[in-house]
Scaffold this motif. Structure first.
Motif, PDB file in Angstrom:
ATOM      1  N   GLU A   7     -81.565 -16.240   7.725  1.00 55.95           N
ATOM      2  CA  GLU A   7     -81.543 -15.541   9.005  1.00 55.95           C
ATOM      3  C   GLU A   7     -80.192 -15.760   9.668  1.00 55.95           C
ATOM      4  OE1 GLU A   7     -83.870 -15.715  13.262  1.00 55.95           O
ATOM      5  OE2 GLU A   7     -84.927 -16.326  11.449  1.00 55.95           O
ATOM      6  N   ARG A   8     -79.645 -14.692  10.250  1.00 51.95           N
ATOM      7  CA  ARG A   8     -78.335 -14.791  10.910  1.00 51.95           C
ATOM      8  C   ARG A   8     -78.445 -15.637  12.164  1.00 51.95           C
ATOM      9  NH1 ARG A   8     -75.287  -9.545  11.917  1.00 51.95           N
ATOM     10  NH2 ARG A   8     -73.513 -10.806  11.356  1.00 51.95           N
ATOM     11  N   TRP A   9     -77.431 -16.456  12.426  1.00 58.18           N
ATOM     12  CA  TRP A   9     -77.430 -17.284  13.619  1.00 58.18           C
ATOM     13  C   TRP A   9     -76.004 -17.650  14.020  1.00 58.18           C
ATOM     14  CZ3 TRP A   9     -75.853 -22.531  13.691  1.00 58.18           C
ATOM     15  CH2 TRP A   9     -75.544 -23.062  12.443  1.00 58.18           C
ATOM     16  N   SER A  10     -75.858 -18.140  15.229  1.00 61.20           N
ATOM     17  CA  SER A  10     -74.581 -18.592  15.757  1.00 61.20           C
ATOM     18  C   SER A  10     -74.836 -19.726  16.726  1.00 61.20           C
ATOM     19  CB  SER A  10     -73.883 -17.431  16.491  1.00 61.20           C
ATOM     20  OG  SER A  10     -72.759 -17.909  17.194  1.00 61.20           O
ATOM     21  N   ARG A  53     -61.548 -24.331   8.394  1.00 58.96           N
ATOM     22  CA  ARG A  53     -62.270 -25.601   8.575  1.00 58.96           C
ATOM     23  C   ARG A  53     -63.584 -25.384   9.315  1.00 58.96           C
ATOM     24  NH1 ARG A  53     -60.287 -30.279   7.035  1.00 58.96           N
ATOM     25  NH2 ARG A  53     -58.129 -30.355   6.362  1.00 58.96           N
ATOM     26  N   MET A  54     -63.559 -24.520  10.326  1.00 58.39           N
ATOM     27  CA  MET A  54     -64.782 -24.229  11.073  1.00 58.39           C
ATOM     28  C   MET A  54     -65.836 -23.595  10.174  1.00 58.39           C
ATOM     29  SD  MET A  54     -63.062 -22.806  14.594  1.00 58.39           S
ATOM     30  CE  MET A  54     -64.592 -22.367  15.420  1.00 58.39           C
ATOM     31  N   LYS A  55     -65.420 -22.742   9.269  1.00 54.30           N
ATOM     32  CA  LYS A  55     -66.357 -22.067   8.370  1.00 54.30           C
ATOM     33  C   LYS A  55     -67.018 -23.051   7.412  1.00 54.30           C
ATOM     34  CE  LYS A  55     -65.443 -18.139  10.118  1.00 54.30           C
ATOM     35  NZ  LYS A  55     -66.387 -17.467  10.974  1.00 54.30           N
ATOM     36  N   CYS A  56     -66.369 -24.174   7.167  1.00 55.05           N
ATOM     37  CA  CYS A  56     -66.910 -25.180   6.253  1.00 55.05           C
ATOM     38  C   CYS A  56     -67.679 -26.272   6.991  1.00 55.05           C
ATOM     39  CB  CYS A  56     -65.772 -25.823   5.461  1.00 55.05           C
ATOM     40  SG  CYS A  56     -64.900 -24.675   4.376  1.00 55.05           S
ATOM     41  N   ALA A  65     -70.145 -25.716  -2.305  1.00 51.36           N
ATOM     42  CA  ALA A  65     -69.870 -25.295  -3.683  1.00 51.36           C
ATOM     43  C   ALA A  65     -70.696 -24.077  -4.109  1.00 51.36           C
ATOM     44  CB  ALA A  65     -70.135 -26.450  -4.641  1.00 51.36           C
ATOM     45  N   THR A  66     -71.581 -23.602  -3.244  1.00 50.62           N
ATOM     46  CA  THR A  66     -72.443 -22.467  -3.591  1.00 50.62           C
ATOM     47  C   THR A  66     -71.639 -21.190  -3.752  1.00 50.62           C
ATOM     48  OG1 THR A  66     -74.334 -23.435  -2.464  1.00 50.62           O
ATOM     49  CG2 THR A  66     -74.392 -21.057  -2.819  1.00 50.62           C
ATOM     50  N   ARG A  67     -71.841 -20.539  -4.866  1.00 49.57           N
ATOM     51  CA  ARG A  67     -71.237 -19.224  -5.115  1.00 49.57           C
ATOM     52  C   ARG A  67     -72.228 -18.194  -4.584  1.00 49.57           C
ATOM     53  NH1 ARG A  67     -68.929 -20.176 -11.222  1.00 49.57           N
ATOM     54  NH2 ARG A  67     -67.443 -21.802 -10.631  1.00 49.57           N
ATOM     55  N   SER A  68     -72.067 -17.871  -3.317  1.00 50.49           N
ATOM     56  CA  SER A  68     -73.101 -17.125  -2.609  1.00 50.49           C
ATOM     57  C   SER A  68     -72.990 -15.616  -2.717  1.00 50.49           C
ATOM     58  CB  SER A  68     -73.123 -17.540  -1.136  1.00 50.49           C
ATOM     59  OG  SER A  68     -71.874 -17.293  -0.527  1.00 50.49           O
ATOM     60  N   VAL A  69     -71.946 -15.110  -3.355  1.00 54.68           N
ATOM     61  CA  VAL A  69     -71.803 -13.661  -3.518  1.00 54.68           C
ATOM     62  C   VAL A  69     -71.525 -13.318  -4.986  1.00 54.68           C
ATOM     63  CG1 VAL A  69     -71.171 -13.052  -1.155  1.00 54.68           C
ATOM     64  CG2 VAL A  69     -69.398 -13.793  -2.711  1.00 54.68           C
ATOM     65  N   VAL A 181     -74.593 -18.421   2.794  1.00 53.04           N
ATOM     66  CA  VAL A 181     -75.081 -19.774   2.540  1.00 53.04           C
ATOM     67  C   VAL A 181     -76.188 -20.139   3.521  1.00 53.04           C
ATOM     68  CG1 VAL A 181     -74.448 -22.221   2.696  1.00 53.04           C
ATOM     69  CG2 VAL A 181     -73.004 -20.646   1.413  1.00 53.04           C
ATOM     70  N   ASP A 182     -75.940 -19.934   4.830  1.00 52.24           N
ATOM     71  CA  ASP A 182     -76.930 -20.409   5.802  1.00 52.24           C
ATOM     72  C   ASP A 182     -77.167 -19.456   6.975  1.00 52.24           C
ATOM     73  OD1 ASP A 182     -74.667 -20.777   7.379  1.00 52.24           O
ATOM     74  OD2 ASP A 182     -75.097 -22.870   7.855  1.00 52.24           O
TER      75      ASP A 182
END
Length: 187
Positions: A7-10, A53-56, A65-69, A181-182
Motif C-alpha cells: 500500500e502506498r504511504w508517506s 540516502r532518504m530513499k534507502c 537488496a530486493t530487485r523489486s522491478v 519494496v514497501d
C-alpha cells in the motif's frame, strides 16, 4: 498471476504526496538559493545525494537488496554500489595517471553483488561516501568551469552537469524501487 503490492504511504502530513514534510526535509533551506555556478552545482549534487540516502532510509539489508522491478537487476543497494562505482569512474576520467580499479568488478558487479547482508550494505555506503569525497576533492582542484580537463579534454562545467544528471536519473529509479519494496512514495 496476482502479485501482492504494498500500500502506498508517506511520512508527510502537510502534503501527502511528499516524502517528508517540508520542515523535516534536509534538502530544503529557508534561505536563498546558492549564488554562482559552482555553488549551484554543489547544492544540486548535495540534494540528489541526500535524496538517494532518504530513499534507502529505514530499510533492512534484505529490502535494500530486493530487485523489486523484474526483470531488472536494479535494487536500492545496487544503486548505492553503482553510484560509488560511478564516482570512481568520474575521478578516473579527470585525474591523470593509472585509473583506479573497479570496485565491484565487471560486468554488472555493482548490481549482481548487492547481497542482502548487513556487511554488504555497510560496505556499500562506506564505499559511496569515500568515493564521493575523493571525487569531490578531484573536482575542487578545477574551479574554472570553462577549463578543459581529463582524458577527453572536457569542460569542467559539462562534467559537473553530467555528474548531477547521473544522480538525478538514479534517484528516479530509487523512487520506483522504494515504492515497490514497501509502498513509500517519493517527491
Amino acid at each position: 498471476m496476482s502479485e501482492q503490492l504494498p500500500e502506498r504511504w508517506s511520512r508527510a502530513g502537510v502534503y501527502p504526496d511528499m516524502w517528508v514534510d517540508p520542515d523535516d526535509d534536509p534538502r530544503n533551506t529557508d534561505g536563498p538559493m546558492a549564488d554562482g555556478e559552482l555553488a549551484t552545482f554543489v547544492e544540486y549534487l548535495t540534494n540528489y545525494r541526500l535524496t538517494l540516502r532518504m530513499k534507502c532510509d529505514g530499510l533492512t539489508a534484505e529490502q535494500l537488496a530486493t530487485r523489486s522491478v523484474p526483470p531488472s537487476t536494479m535494487s536500492l543497494l545496487g544503486l548505492v554500489r553503482h553510484l560509488a562505482e560511478v564516482e570512481r569512474d568520474w575521478r578516473n576520467w579527470i585525474v591523470p595517471g593509472e585509473p583506479a580499479a573497479k570496485l565491484y568488478g565487471d560486468p554488472d558487479g555493482d548490481f549482481e553483488g548487492a547481497l542482502p547482508e548487513q556487511s554488504v550494505v555497510d560496505g556499500a555506503f562506506a564505499d559511496l561516501e569515500r568515493e564521493q569525497a575523493a571525487t569531490d576533492a578531484a573536482f575542487a582542484a578545477h574551479p574554472d568551469m570553462s577549463a578543459r580537463i581529463g582524458r577527453d579534454n572536457d569542460p569542467v562545467r559539462s562534467l559537473w552537469v553530467h555528474r548531477i544528471e547521473e544522480y538525478a536519473r538514479h534517484c528516479g529509479h530509487a523512487d520506483l524501487l522504494r515504492e515497490r519494496v514497501d509502498g513509500r512514495t517519493g517527491q
